[in-house]
Motif scaffolding. Structure first.
Motif, PDB file in Angstrom:
ATOM      1  N   ASN A  69     -22.400 -12.616   1.065  1.00  0.00           N
ATOM      2  CA  ASN A  69     -21.862 -11.701   1.811  1.00  0.00           C
ATOM      3  C   ASN A  69     -20.760 -11.113   1.354  1.00  0.00           C
ATOM      4  O   ASN A  69     -20.016 -11.746   0.564  1.00  0.00           O
ATOM      5  CB  ASN A  69     -21.641 -12.155   3.105  1.00  0.00           C
ATOM      6  N   LYS A  70     -20.497  -9.681   1.614  1.00  0.00           N
ATOM      7  CA  LYS A  70     -19.319  -9.035   1.017  1.00  0.00           C
ATOM      8  C   LYS A  70     -18.558  -8.529   2.173  1.00  0.00           C
ATOM      9  O   LYS A  70     -19.156  -8.047   3.164  1.00  0.00           O
ATOM     10  CB  LYS A  70     -19.528  -7.871   0.206  1.00  0.00           C
ATOM     11  N   VAL A  71     -17.210  -8.376   1.915  1.00  0.00           N
ATOM     12  CA  VAL A  71     -16.312  -7.842   3.140  1.00  0.00           C
ATOM     13  C   VAL A  71     -15.581  -6.693   2.774  1.00  0.00           C
ATOM     14  O   VAL A  71     -14.927  -6.910   1.647  1.00  0.00           O
ATOM     15  CB  VAL A  71     -15.559  -9.065   3.828  1.00  0.00           C
ATOM     16  N   SER A  72     -15.296  -5.593   3.603  1.00  0.00           N
ATOM     17  CA  SER A  72     -14.530  -4.641   3.272  1.00  0.00           C
ATOM     18  C   SER A  72     -13.761  -4.426   4.774  1.00  0.00           C
ATOM     19  O   SER A  72     -14.142  -5.118   5.766  1.00  0.00           O
ATOM     20  CB  SER A  72     -15.196  -3.303   3.034  1.00  0.00           C
ATOM     21  N   VAL A  73     -12.684  -3.636   4.588  1.00  0.00           N
ATOM     22  CA  VAL A  73     -11.790  -3.465   5.897  1.00  0.00           C
ATOM     23  C   VAL A  73     -11.549  -2.070   5.964  1.00  0.00           C
ATOM     24  O   VAL A  73     -11.196  -1.252   5.142  1.00  0.00           O
ATOM     25  CB  VAL A  73     -10.477  -4.265   5.449  1.00  0.00           C
ATOM     26  N   LEU A  74     -11.480  -1.606   7.511  1.00  0.00           N
ATOM     27  CA  LEU A  74     -11.325  -0.670   7.762  1.00  0.00           C
ATOM     28  C   LEU A  74     -10.305  -0.469   8.960  1.00  0.00           C
ATOM     29  O   LEU A  74     -10.746  -1.306  10.124  1.00  0.00           O
ATOM     30  CB  LEU A  74     -12.215   0.564   8.239  1.00  0.00           C
ATOM     31  N   VAL A  75      -9.163  -0.041   9.165  1.00  0.00           N
ATOM     32  CA  VAL A  75      -8.057  -0.267  10.163  1.00  0.00           C
ATOM     33  C   VAL A  75      -7.534   1.085  10.692  1.00  0.00           C
ATOM     34  O   VAL A  75      -7.437   2.231   9.565  1.00  0.00           O
ATOM     35  CB  VAL A  75      -6.696  -1.210   9.800  1.00  0.00           C
ATOM     36  N   ILE A  76      -7.162   1.223  11.841  1.00  0.00           N
ATOM     37  CA  ILE A  76      -6.838   2.328  12.309  1.00  0.00           C
ATOM     38  C   ILE A  76      -5.225   2.921  11.824  1.00  0.00           C
ATOM     39  O   ILE A  76      -4.803   3.823  11.430  1.00  0.00           O
ATOM     40  CB  ILE A  76      -6.598   2.627  13.653  1.00  0.00           C
ATOM     41  N   ALA A  77      -4.444   1.985  11.791  1.00  0.00           N
ATOM     42  CA  ALA A  77      -3.153   1.976  11.072  1.00  0.00           C
ATOM     43  C   ALA A  77      -2.768   0.651  10.461  1.00  0.00           C
ATOM     44  O   ALA A  77      -3.176  -0.493  11.007  1.00  0.00           O
ATOM     45  CB  ALA A  77      -2.261   2.125  12.294  1.00  0.00           C
ATOM     46  N   MET A  78      -1.677   0.946   9.525  1.00  0.00           N
ATOM     47  CA  MET A  78      -1.241  -0.432   8.910  1.00  0.00           C
ATOM     48  C   MET A  78       0.337  -0.500   9.028  1.00  0.00           C
ATOM     49  O   MET A  78       0.829   0.632   8.769  1.00  0.00           O
ATOM     50  CB  MET A  78      -1.867  -0.590   7.463  1.00  0.00           C
ATOM     51  N   ASP A  79       0.630  -1.814   9.396  1.00  0.00           N
ATOM     52  CA  ASP A  79       2.172  -2.034   9.481  1.00  0.00           C
ATOM     53  C   ASP A  79       2.828  -2.483   7.961  1.00  0.00           C
ATOM     54  O   ASP A  79       2.029  -3.264   7.545  1.00  0.00           O
ATOM     55  CB  ASP A  79       2.321  -3.093  10.337  1.00  0.00           C
ATOM     56  N   GLU A  80       3.331  -1.747   7.484  1.00  0.00           N
ATOM     57  CA  GLU A  80       4.150  -1.789   6.092  1.00  0.00           C
ATOM     58  C   GLU A  80       5.508  -2.539   6.634  1.00  0.00           C
ATOM     59  O   GLU A  80       5.967  -3.303   5.404  1.00  0.00           O
ATOM     60  CB  GLU A  80       4.538  -0.622   5.345  1.00  0.00           C
TER      61      GLU A  80
ATOM     62  N   ASN B 128     -13.624  -3.608  -0.514  1.00  0.00           N
ATOM     63  CA  ASN B 128     -12.967  -2.115  -0.613  1.00  0.00           C
ATOM     64  C   ASN B 128     -12.117  -2.125   0.766  1.00  0.00           C
ATOM     65  O   ASN B 128     -12.476  -2.859   1.752  1.00  0.00           O
ATOM     66  CB  ASN B 128     -13.880  -0.872  -0.586  1.00  0.00           C
ATOM     67  N   ALA B 129     -11.249  -1.365   1.010  1.00  0.00           N
ATOM     68  CA  ALA B 129     -10.337  -1.188   2.179  1.00  0.00           C
ATOM     69  C   ALA B 129      -9.854   0.142   2.311  1.00  0.00           C
ATOM     70  O   ALA B 129      -9.549   1.174   1.318  1.00  0.00           O
ATOM     71  CB  ALA B 129      -9.115  -2.294   2.059  1.00  0.00           C
ATOM     72  N   PHE B 130      -9.691   0.515   3.686  1.00  0.00           N
ATOM     73  CA  PHE B 130      -9.034   1.889   4.048  1.00  0.00           C
ATOM     74  C   PHE B 130      -8.284   1.618   5.358  1.00  0.00           C
ATOM     75  O   PHE B 130      -8.567   0.984   6.276  1.00  0.00           O
ATOM     76  CB  PHE B 130     -10.141   2.724   4.194  1.00  0.00           C
ATOM     77  N   ALA B 131      -7.125   2.377   5.493  1.00  0.00           N
ATOM     78  CA  ALA B 131      -6.290   2.515   6.652  1.00  0.00           C
ATOM     79  C   ALA B 131      -6.052   3.922   6.965  1.00  0.00           C
ATOM     80  O   ALA B 131      -5.762   4.750   5.970  1.00  0.00           O
ATOM     81  CB  ALA B 131      -4.829   1.859   6.467  1.00  0.00           C
ATOM     82  N   LEU B 132      -6.163   4.472   8.064  1.00  0.00           N
ATOM     83  CA  LEU B 132      -5.993   5.841   8.435  1.00  0.00           C
ATOM     84  C   LEU B 132      -4.669   6.276   8.416  1.00  0.00           C
ATOM     85  O   LEU B 132      -4.274   7.279   8.049  1.00  0.00           O
ATOM     86  CB  LEU B 132      -6.941   6.128   9.952  1.00  0.00           C
ATOM     87  N   MET B 133      -3.690   5.652   9.229  1.00  0.00           N
ATOM     88  CA  MET B 133      -2.353   5.850   9.158  1.00  0.00           C
ATOM     89  C   MET B 133      -1.349   4.790   8.938  1.00  0.00           C
ATOM     90  O   MET B 133      -1.792   3.745   8.737  1.00  0.00           O
ATOM     91  CB  MET B 133      -2.067   6.468  10.971  1.00  0.00           C
ATOM     92  N   LYS B 134      -0.272   5.157   8.909  1.00  0.00           N
ATOM     93  CA  LYS B 134       0.791   4.321   8.802  1.00  0.00           C
ATOM     94  C   LYS B 134       1.528   4.040  10.161  1.00  0.00           C
ATOM     95  O   LYS B 134       1.750   4.787  10.741  1.00  0.00           O
ATOM     96  CB  LYS B 134       1.920   4.757   7.883  1.00  0.00           C
ATOM     97  N   PHE B 135       1.706   2.542  10.206  1.00  0.00           N
ATOM     98  CA  PHE B 135       1.949   2.259  11.582  1.00  0.00           C
ATOM     99  C   PHE B 135       3.568   1.928  11.637  1.00  0.00           C
ATOM    100  O   PHE B 135       4.099   0.859  11.236  1.00  0.00           O
ATOM    101  CB  PHE B 135       1.400   0.929  12.000  1.00  0.00           C
ATOM    102  N   GLU B 136       4.453   2.892  11.552  1.00  0.00           N
ATOM    103  CA  GLU B 136       5.966   3.003  11.423  1.00  0.00           C
ATOM    104  C   GLU B 136       6.637   2.923  12.750  1.00  0.00           C
ATOM    105  O   GLU B 136       6.304   3.548  13.746  1.00  0.00           O
ATOM    106  CB  GLU B 136       6.383   4.083  10.594  1.00  0.00           C
ATOM    107  N   LYS B 137       7.871   2.246  12.709  1.00  0.00           N
ATOM    108  CA  LYS B 137       8.572   2.121  14.017  1.00  0.00           C
ATOM    109  C   LYS B 137       8.879   3.553  14.325  1.00  0.00           C
ATOM    110  O   LYS B 137       9.372   4.385  13.504  1.00  0.00           O
ATOM    111  CB  LYS B 137       9.856   1.171  13.605  1.00  0.00           C
TER     112      LYS B 137
END
Length: 217
Positions: free
Chosen positions: A206-217, A57-66
């Motif tokens: 083992n299984k891996v999920s990801v959580l990031v504060i922001a993601m760069d599109e 699974n994966a989640f990003a809190l915000m969009k990391f826009e210029k």
């Protein structure tokens, strides 16, 4: 306090005076581009990760826009000695991320090299991770992953150098049958997370999920 009188906390975007436990004022908060991703469903960051490693699974809190406010927030967290921003960002995350009945087993943040940690004075992800741990009742580990090489900030590297992450990380203990939630500040190429994920996935089941504060599109 006297310091609050002479040096009041100000919104990092518009410079209005705000409460000491805030990052932005209410008006500027409305300008933050939250993703509204569902952790358990297909989303943009999960699709990007799937190209690099097996992900649950994966989640990003915000969009990391210029030139976006989220970029200022991350900069405050990482480079302005605003470690407490991690707690605020974690609280924003808990308002938008529900693990329901399927929680990860351990929260693990991307580590800094000891030299970088000494230079910065703190790992910008530790308070963020610890706040999430308390809220969700999930253990965290700051020592499971070791960064083997000192390197300059990702933001200062060109794309080719960001791809060179072989042997950057190692696991400090044997782990099996665990669902690890990897936590990072910004998702750019995803290669840092991939390097750690493959180390975790080398062990059985083992299984891996990801959580990031922001993601760069």
């Amino acid at each position: 306090m006297i310091l609050d009188i002479f040096f009041p906390n100000r919104c990092i975007h518009c410079n209005r005076i705000i409460d000491g436990d805030l990052l932005v004022c209410n008006l500027c908060f409305e300008q933050i581009h939250f993703t509204h991703f569902n952790f358990f469903e297909e989303n943009y960051i999960k699709e990007k990760c799937k190209l690099l490693f097996p992900i649950k699974n994966a989640f990003a809190l915000m969009k990391f826009e210029k030139e976006n406010l989220s970029r200022k927030i991350i900069h405050e967290l990482k480079y302005k000695s605003r470690e407490k921003a991690g707690k605020i960002l974690a609280e924003w995350t808990t308002e938008r991320l529900d693990f329901k009945k399927e929680k990860p087993d351990v929260l693990v943040s991307v580590p800094l090299h000891p030299k970088k940690l000494k230079e910065r004075g703190y790992n910008q992800l530790h308070l963020f991770t610890e706040t999430l741990s308390r809220f969700y009742g999930i253990p965290f580990s700051h020592n499971l992953i070791k960064r083997n090489h000192y390197s300059k900030a990702q933001a200062l590297k060109d794309k080719q150098h960001r791809l060179e992450t072989q042997n950057t990380f190692s696991i400090t203990e044997n782990i099996t049958d665990k669902h690890i939630l990897l936590i990072d500040d910004v998702f750019t190429t995803g290669n840092t997370l991939a390097s750690i994920a493959w180390e975790i996935l080398k062990a059985r089941n083992n299984k891996v999920s990801v959580l990031v504060i922001a993601m760069d599109e």
